[in-house]
Design an enzyme around this catalytic site. Structure first.
Site, PDB file in Angstrom:
ATOM      1  CG  ASP A 429      -1.788   1.173   1.366  1.00 24.44           C
ATOM      2  OD1 ASP A 429      -2.331   1.609   0.337  1.00 24.44           O
ATOM      3  OD2 ASP A 429      -1.923   1.688   2.484  1.00 24.44           O
ATOM      4  CE  LYS A 430      -0.022   7.486  -2.170  1.00 16.30           C
ATOM      5  NZ  LYS A 430       0.291   8.464  -1.116  1.00 16.30           N
ATOM      6  CG  ASP A 735      -3.374   8.227  -2.859  1.00 17.01           C
ATOM      7  OD1 ASP A 735      -4.476   8.299  -2.283  1.00 17.01           O
ATOM      8  OD2 ASP A 735      -2.302   8.538  -2.329  1.00 17.01           O
ATOM      9  CG  ASP A 868      -1.707   2.188   6.800  1.00 21.55           C
ATOM     10  OD1 ASP A 868      -1.853   3.282   7.349  1.00 21.55           O
ATOM     11  OD2 ASP A 868      -2.030   1.984   5.612  1.00 21.55           O
ATOM     12  CG  ASP A 872      -3.901  -1.711   2.886  1.00 21.39           C
ATOM     13  OD1 ASP A 872      -4.087  -1.490   1.675  1.00 21.39           O
ATOM     14  OD2 ASP A 872      -3.491  -0.852   3.681  1.00 21.39           O
TER      15      ASP A 872
END
Length: 1197
Positions: A429-430, A735, A868, A872
């Site tokens: 994930d970002k 995003d 996080d 996810d």
């Protein structure tokens, strides 16, 4: 939580009608085509709001709000856990042999077979129960959160989340999470606006604006709900986070419901004092839980391969039993008098010549039980013990402890420790995983001049690589560094800008001071930020929809343009007057706000200043802004483009700032057209876009901003080390594409010379079809477009040939939906695997899980997912290993993960150190287990062959039972816990060492069969040397030749010595504990045979005083033991020495470097790194190498 008793600074904020601010987003809901489906299939949910006693509400039988993430329940634990244990082939085999041990066919007692199995199964089940209880406690914590619920007569009581029911009216206060999926009724704002943070759902930190229906917006007091009743019909529970269709019937009228009124569970209320909402979906019906999957029973690749080895061993047992039974049957049929001592004439089962075939079958079953010692019964329990101890070391690693949040690493399951050393692909994930969820204004370009000496994470990482601390500038072919430290870091959150030329009001002396003034004035005015004033300190803080907006406003304030007040139609700014040099307050009348979206890629405001000038202030992406500049507005275009490219190379997010002055007549025409467009019933968005397109042109360029999407500490370094280790890294984020690309540059997953393969549906053909609204035609054309783009991408890869430039694949969520179709996904995977970096943007939680599943199943390699947030969870559960970031917001990812860490950078140590060690230890453990059991078991077969397969064991029953318990198990457990081929420092210094796990060289079939062969030839040497040495001569002074007890005792002693000294040869890192268990196991054998032999003959049977009276006094026993042990271990010693000297593996090369003191010699280190099979294509190491190649090419030209 808002309901806590902690004291907070008092804040004041003007209540403004935000709906007038968000002119392009918060439009009123209207009935659409989807609303006509309500009541049909998929749209049958009926909710009676605020009617808990209604009989219709009771009959709905919707799920409660209790959410469970545990693997077991109280009722399913025993059957499910037993299934988990007995699906292991070895455990099932021992269960069968344990049952057979109660029959007369058993060559040993039943207790010796059943007790070890019960111990193994029980210990593993206890471990599983403890791990699941930890998950249960986390579930209890979430389900016991409290929220205010209407209980009649306008009274709200605090209740636990798990008690909520569909139709309840809840009151959620600021900074609280929504306990279920709610329909927004009203808020602390008069027009029912509220801010929502959805980071746990889609990973985005920017706030979403939601707005309740106008008809319920007046319900702003608790007492208003005394007689409130409403009737909602809506879609059934589904996993789509971005759609919602329903109607609310209130006071006889129907009102349409859309995603604008839906508040999702686990999102958070921000910048709004409170909201009232009606519960629509609860528990496992909520959209966030619908996007997750049930906890899976994960097994490591080594454990799965162990099953295949067990099958192989089982086949060998069957084969040996069959061969022995056949020979035994033939011998029994043909020989009546030769073996007279077996009394074949009076035999009822065995040795009866008249029933030789039946005797052979019985012998087969007996042999299958006897040869069960080929399969180590203690293998699984030993590995379980080792994994638990390894997990404790991971949890206690001080280098993975995050002191700021007081969070250590936490291995929530120990089943997958060795998988950490075999990861081929990381899916990350970002937001909140790679980043800190904060933006910092760090540089800018104004009037063609670059300002700002801040250093990005990427530049610092590259600087450290070159041995210099900081980056001064990056506009040369290579990067120059300054040895002078900068001034201390700014303490203002969101502002990391340093440049004395324009700070502290010095900008007034710059050559283009008027342009600088307009630049920062634009930042202070062009936004939708709301200021909050602390009444105690009078300090102003800002609440923004996105961290970018907040960073711009803070930067403007710090540089002398302070935005301090907003009303419904005005913005107030304190700024430095260029003429008088004094600080003045200016008022700007806000006429229109043209919002940013992914299609427009820009935002504008139209304001009127105090002089009556009409100004259009615009900021946006460079690819849409430069084309909108007027001929006279391009004075600084070339310099600005260069600066933007430099900023992008440094991993910064850039925006272009421009403006224009409007004539009053032009503005009147625009205002009339925009009003008409917004009031249009159909095709509203395209009409608005058409109007704004005409006004946002002929702009004058001011400059560009550069903000850093602040990475977590150490992310570029970590990614670089992981890339050097041969691990591929994919980013799956919710995003938008621009943001994901920027962060790709920031963490060095992307670089300027990379060829980007971008797959999206932003084509004129698709847009024209979308306007017609024909869903089937849109879907068909979209799929064809995506497939064509994938095929073209594969062609680019194919034709690139030996081109050293890497490819990056970037795909958006819409395209990904078609790329994951069954007939397309394998082509998509081939393209993705051929690229150095893969970034999936606008991915839903379900898509993240599906991509993870595709990668895991498509290439058969180990995948690791890290995230996080609740969005996810599906990805973490689908991957071979799920790593949760225990960040600031939420614990959903941690609760569903296999391992939790506090920062992404700890992944480097988790994989390269603990992963490598655990993989090496477990691999060697398993190989050694089969080696020592083959060595032991094959001597049983050889002895049986020597005795014409009479089903007589070579050893005493207790010798058989305790071999795997006392005499050979502890050394292998110590190896699994403590052994290190190289230290942690060298694991990190030479990441290519990790490729041993990625390539699985330590647990390949070649290595496994090699250890098995070692076991077979060791057994052959031990048996024949012992037999040949003892058979032809007197064993003691009385002239007696050795019998079964003496031969068996001597062979057993040799086996104990050989397998323990073999362990000593295999160990790379000796500790005191390993010395104790290796030499202690040998000593325990001598103590056991001594004291066991002293027991009465009824108990010790054939071992009665055999050591004291026969073995110990005989010199032959000690000489044979020494000779056999040396002869057995010599081949392995020679093989290891030759391999280490002439054919070393990665760890062998590093051990040689360490031994010869060349670990700090760059030439030798580079020689080792060049042995890497997978080239490094991402990270700052690859970035520097690409620059070197570019320099060499330019020099050659």
């Amino acid at each position: 939580m808002a309901g806590s008793g902690t004291k907070r600074p008092r804040r004041r904020r003007r209540r403004i009608h935000l709906s007038k601010l968000y002119t392009l987003t918060c439009t009123q809901s209207c009935f659409k085509q989807d609303h006509s489906q309500i009541g049909g299939p998929g749209y049958s949910r009926v909710v009676f709001c605020n009617e808990p006693d209604s009989p219709d509400a009771d009959s709905s039988n919707y799920s409660d709000n209790y959410v469970r993430t545990t693997k077991y329940t109280l009722t399913t634990f025993l059957p499910k856990s037993l299934f988990e244990q007995f699906r292991r082939v070895a455990n099932f085999y021992f269960l069968v042999t344990g049952i057979l041990s109660f029959t007369p066919l058993a060559p040993y007692t039943a207790s010796s077979a059943i007790v070890p199995l019960l111990f193994v199964i029980g210990a593993t089940m206890v471990k599983e129960a403890v791990e699941d209880w930890r998950r249960k406690k986390q579930d209890i914590e979430v389900n016991n959160r409290r929220v205010k619920v209407h209980r009649g007569d306008g009274n709200f009581d605090s209740k636990e989340w798990k008690t909520l029911s569909v139709g309840d009216i809840v009151k959620v206060e600021k900074n609280e999470f929504f306990p279920a999926d709610l329909v927004l009724l009203s808020s602390s704002y008069e027009d029912a606006i509220c801010y929502v943070e959805t980071m746990n759902l889609d990973g985005e930190t920017n706030l979403k604006v939601k707005q309740g229906l106008e008809v319920t917006s007046s319900l702003r007091e608790d007492s208003n709900f005394k007689g409130f009743e409403a009737f909602v019909k809506c879609e059934d529970p589904n996993a789509n986070l971005y759609s919602f269709v329903g109607t609310m019937e209130l006071q006889g009228a129907k009102y349409p419901l859309s995603p604008q009124q839906l508040l999702l569970r686990d999102s958070k209320l921000r910048n709004t004092d409170f909201i009232f909402g009606a519960v629509i979906f609860t528990g496992h019906d909520t959209k966030v839980i619908q996007n997750s999957t049930d906890p899976t029973s994960k097994r490591s690749m080594i454990e799965k391969k162990m099953d295949k080895i067990i099958y192989l061993m089982f086949f060998m047992v069957v084969l040996m039993s069959f061969i022995g039974s056949a020979i035994f049957g033939v011998t029994t049929r043909d020989d009546l008098m030769r073996r007279w001592y077996l009394r074949p004439d009076s035999s009822s089962i065995f040795f009866d010549p008249k029933r030789a075939y039946v005797a052979a079958i019985y012998h087969f079953l007996t042999a299958a039980m006897l040869y069960s010692y080929f399969i180590p019964v203690s293998l699984y329990v030993s590995i379980e013990i080792v994994k638990v101890l390894q997990s404790i070391f991971i949890n206690q690693d001080i280098h993975m402890y995050y002191e700021e949040a007081d969070k250590p690493a936490l291995a929530r399951t120990s089943n997958l420790n060795e998988e950490l050393g075999q990861v081929d692909t990381i899916l990350s994930d970002k937001t909140g995983t790679l980043t800190c969820n904060s933006m910092e204004f760090i540089k800018c370009s104004v009037a063609g001049t670059a300002y700002g000496r801040g250093v990005t994470e990427v530049e610092m990482a590259m600087g450290r690589r070159k041995g210099s601390p900081l980056v001064l500038q990056s506009n040369e072919d290579d990067v120059e560094y300054s040895k002078e430290p900068f001034v201390e870091e700014s303490t203002v959150r969101g502002f990391n800008f340093r440049d004395g030329r324009i700070m502290n009001g010095n900008w007034v002396t710059e050559p283009h001071a008027d342009v600088i003034q307009k630049f920062f004035r634009l930042l202070a005015v062009c936004h939708t930020v709301i200021p909050e004033v602390d009444e105690d300190t009078e300090k102003i803080s800002y609440e923004a929809e996105s961290p970018d907006e907040a960073a711009f406003v803070i930067a403007a304030r710090e540089l002398g343009f302070e935005f301090y007040n907003r009303t419904q139609t005005t913005i107030s700014v304190r700024e430095l007057d260029l003429v008088t040099g004094k600080r003045v307050e200016r008022l700007y009348k806000v006429l229109n706000v043209l919002e940013f979206n992914s299609t427009r890629k820009r935002m504008s405001v139209i304001v009127e200043d105090e002089d009556g000038k009409l100004l259009l202030l615009c900021k946006g992406a460079d690819n849409v802004m430069f084309e909108r500049l007027s001929k006279n507005g391009r004075e600084f275009e070339e310099e600005t483009r260069d600066h933007v490219n430099e900023y992008a190379d440094a991993g910064l997010r850039t925006l272009i700032l421009a403006y224009r002055e409007l004539e009053e007549k032009d503005y009147k025409v625009f205002n009339e057209r925009i009003s008409e467009a917004k009031s249009s019933v159909s095709d509203r968005e395209s009409l608005i876009e058409e109007v704004t397109e005409k006004i946002e042109k002929d702009l004058i360029l001011l400059g560009a901003t550069a903000v850093e999407d602040k990475l977590q500490n150490g992310v570029p370094d970590c990614i670089d080390k992981l890339a050097q280790a041969g691990i591929k890294i994919w980013v799956l984020t919710g995003d938008k594409m621009e943001t994901a690309i920027n962060i790709g540059f920031a963490c060095s997953l992307l670089r300027q010379d990379m060829k980007q393969i971008i797959i999206n549906l932003e084509t004129p053909e698709i847009h024209s079809l979308e306007k017609t609204g024909e869903k089937d035609a849109i879907a068909k054309a979209s799929k064809e477009s995506v497939l064509l783009q994938i095929i073209n991408g594969k062609a680019q890869l194919k034709y690139s040939g030996g081109d050293s430039n890497a490819f990056a694949l970037i795909i958006d969520g819409k395209s990904l939906a078609y790329a994951l179709d069954d007939d397309v996904k394998h082509i998509f995977l081939e393209l993705a695997v051929g690229c150095a970096s893969v970034i999936c943007c606008r991915s839903s939680p379900k898509q993240k899980a599906l991509v993870t599943r595709l990668v895991k199943s498509g290439n058969g390699k180990t995948t690791l997912a890290i995230g996080d947030g609740a969005n996810d969870v599906g990805m973490l559960q689908e991957a071979d290993i799920g790593v949760g970031i225990s960040g600031v917001e939420g614990m959903q990812a941690v609760m569903s993960s296999d391992i939790a860490i506090a920062q992404f950078r700890y992944l480097e140590r988790l994989l390269l150190v603990h992963g490598h060690w655990c993989y090496r230890r477990i691999s060697t453990m398993v190989c050694y287990f089969f080696y020592k059991n083959i060595t032991f078991g094959f001597t049983l077969f050889l002895y049986e062959a020597y005795t014409t397969f009479s089903a007589t064991p070579a050893y005493n029953d207790w010798f058989l039972s305790l071999y795997n318990v006392f005499f050979s198990s502890l050394p292998v457990i110590a190896l699994g816990v403590f052994d290190q081929d190289v230290s942690a420092r060298y694991c990190l210094k030479f990441p290519l060492l990790y490729q041993e796990g990625v390539q699985n060289v330590l647990f390949s079939w070649r290595r496994i069969l090699g250890w098995m062969f070692n076991g077979f030839y060791s057994a052959v040497i031990i048996f024949f040397l012992c037999k040949s040495s003892l058979e032809p001569q007197a064993f003691n002074h009385q002239g007696k030749t050795p019998g079964r007890e003496i031969l068996g005792g001597t062979m057993y002693t040799c086996i104990v010595w050989v397998v323990n000294l073999q362990m000593a040869l295999a160990i790379s890192y000796f500790t005191l504990i390993q010395h104790i268990v290796i030499w202690g196991s040998i000593i325990v054998w001598y103590l056991f045979i001594t004291f066991y032999g002293e027991l009465p003959a009824m108990i010790s049977t054939g071992a009665y005083r055999v050591f004291v009276e026969a073995l110990a006094p005989s010199l032959s026993y000690w000489v044979v033991t020494l000779f056999v042990v040396v002869s057995t271990l010599l081949p392995y010693f020679v093989y290891s020495a030759v391999q280490m000297r002439f054919f070393p593996m990665y760890h062998g090369m590093i051990q040689w470097l360490r031994y010869e003191g060349q670990c700090n010699d760059p030439e030798y280190c580079d020689m080792v790194r060049q042995r890497s099979i997978r080239p490094t294509t991402v990270g700052f190491t690859a970035r520097l190498e690409a620059k070197r190649r570019s320099v060499r090419r330019s020099e050659s030209i």
